[in-house]
Scaffold this motif. Sequence first.
Motif, short mmCIF file in Angstrom:
data_model
loop_
_atom_site.label_atom_id
_atom_site.label_comp_id
_atom_site.label_asym_id
_atom_site.label_seq_id
_atom_site.Cartn_x
_atom_site.Cartn_y
_atom_site.Cartn_z
N ARG A 138 0.83 -1.20 0.00
CA ARG A 138 0.00 0.00 0.00
C ARG A 138 0.87 1.27 0.00
O ARG A 138 0.53 2.26 -0.63
CB ARG A 138 -0.92 -0.01 1.22
N LEU A 139 2.01 1.20 0.69
CA LEU A 139 2.93 2.34 0.75
C LEU A 139 3.94 2.33 -0.39
O LEU A 139 4.78 3.23 -0.48
CB LEU A 139 3.67 2.34 2.08
N ASP A 140 3.88 1.30 -1.25
CA ASP A 140 4.80 1.17 -2.37
C ASP A 140 6.24 1.02 -1.91
O ASP A 140 7.17 1.63 -2.46
CB ASP A 140 4.67 2.38 -3.32
N LEU A 141 6.44 0.20 -0.88
CA LEU A 141 7.76 -0.02 -0.31
C LEU A 141 8.05 -1.51 -0.23
O LEU A 141 7.17 -2.29 0.13
CB LEU A 141 7.86 0.58 1.10
N PRO A 142 9.28 -1.93 -0.52
CA PRO A 142 9.64 -3.35 -0.31
C PRO A 142 9.55 -3.70 1.18
O PRO A 142 9.85 -2.87 2.04
CB PRO A 142 11.08 -3.43 -0.82
N GLU A 143 9.19 -4.92 1.47
CA GLU A 143 9.01 -5.35 2.86
C GLU A 143 10.30 -5.19 3.66
O GLU A 143 10.26 -4.84 4.85
CB GLU A 143 8.53 -6.80 2.89
N TRP A 144 11.45 -5.42 3.03
CA TRP A 144 12.70 -5.44 3.79
C TRP A 144 13.11 -4.08 4.35
O TRP A 144 13.91 -4.02 5.28
CB TRP A 144 13.83 -6.02 2.95
N THR A 339 17.08 -3.76 -5.43
CA THR A 339 17.83 -3.88 -4.19
C THR A 339 17.06 -4.72 -3.19
O THR A 339 15.83 -4.63 -3.11
CB THR A 339 18.09 -2.48 -3.60
N GLY A 340 17.78 -5.52 -2.43
CA GLY A 340 17.13 -6.40 -1.47
C GLY A 340 17.89 -6.50 -0.17
O GLY A 340 18.94 -5.85 0.01
N PRO A 341 17.41 -7.29 0.78
CA PRO A 341 18.06 -7.40 2.09
C PRO A 341 19.49 -7.90 2.03
O PRO A 341 20.32 -7.51 2.85
CB PRO A 341 17.14 -8.36 2.86
N ALA A 342 19.79 -8.76 1.06
CA ALA A 342 21.17 -9.24 0.94
C ALA A 342 22.11 -8.08 0.57
O ALA A 342 23.26 -8.03 1.02
CB ALA A 342 21.25 -10.35 -0.10
N ASP A 343 21.62 -7.16 -0.26
CA ASP A 343 22.42 -5.99 -0.62
C ASP A 343 22.70 -5.14 0.62
O ASP A 343 23.81 -4.64 0.80
CB ASP A 343 21.69 -5.15 -1.67
#
Length: 444
Positions: A138-144, A339-343
């Motif tokens: 809803r906020l247009d943000l990745p969960e991480w 981009t993700g949590p591993a990054d």
Amino acid sequence: MTPAARLAAAIDLLAALEAESRRPADAIANDFFRSRRYIGGGDRRAISERAWGVVRQRLRLDWWLGRVGARPTPRLLVAAQLLLGEGLKVAEVLATFPGGQYAAPPLNPPEEKLLRALDARRPGSPGLVHPGMPENIRLDLPEWVMPGFRARFGDRLAEEATAMEVEAPLDLRANLLKATREAAAAALAAEGIETEPTRYSPWGLRLPSRRPVTQTRAFTAGMVEVQDEGSQLIALLADARPGMRVLDYCAGAAGKTLALAASMANRGRITACDVSVPRLEGAVRRLRRAGVDNAERHLLVAGDRWAKRRAGQFDRVLVDAPCTGTGTWRRNPDARLRTGPADLTELCVKQGEILSTAAELVRPGGRLIYATCSLLPEEDEAQVNGFLERHPDYALLPLAAAWDEARGRFPELGPVPVVGDLLVTTPVQHGTDGFFAAVLQRRS
């Protein structure tokens, strides 16, 4: 180009972005249009707006398509954006895929079936937001990023997330080696481009809408450079003065190197370091255009003893550290997908290593400026706190003190933008990209 041809080109551009998902979208788009020089300026803008509109809403579009069991192909992403985001009827969406020369082929029966399934589930008013969405979608943000953003923004999270969806303004920095801010503004106005002074930076000019600034005489003559106001403030906090020896340790294409050189009035010595040959080569053109003649470049390579040989030699060392770039998502919407949590984990380790290396380059009594374009505390306050624990020979210089020093040299500097000892700028609070900076003083 016809509207149908523009839509087909936007689908092709989205396909190109999908094919190189780890490469920055702006670089892919530049190559895309360079290979299609027949596309004029107006068409290019329309195609880009259509493609970036999909990229900006990609998390929500994926959620919607997932509800009907659809794979998010470029064609279906565009169709879903037209239906849900822009409120077109099914028949109107189908008409935008007419087939024929230069147009996108008609939606096939399975695609049309998925489109009608979306139509059956859409809310009563146009828009991609649905009450059944998870909060991050809803906020247009990745969960991480949610834990870090909650810690950063608290009750302002929704407001800041909304601001990150809006296209960023275009900020320029007047190059004091070539012109004052007033002279630069007058030169741009003479070419039909009106600007207004930025709120905080004494060097900044803001355009109310995006214009082809790089084609102006003012730009080609080196009077202005494109640089977000928040980035300009980091260069100001470095307090690089004439006669100093200054290091821009993660210089990239030298955006902050240019600002530092102007602050030094081309006197003293500034070194721009980076691990990328193309970025440093690109810096040459920018330095030449800006009239910078007190800068040198150095390529950092594995096993390089350059830093050890220069330990304790620099009055100022700026570390604009590699980071997740979460503060620039309104300008680089594709980055939230790449981009993700591993990054984040990998970058936090790298940031700590860079800080420790850079700290040895600062002379006693000199300063280390740590900066990111991230709003995640793990990359910002946590890095500074960890560094100070490992390096008792350093102390944090309060932001107010550094700001007063900068105002002494540049009286037009605006008010201190934040309460506290660290610089944190955000789109809502400051109208800039999200930046973080800390000034660390080495004991004499």
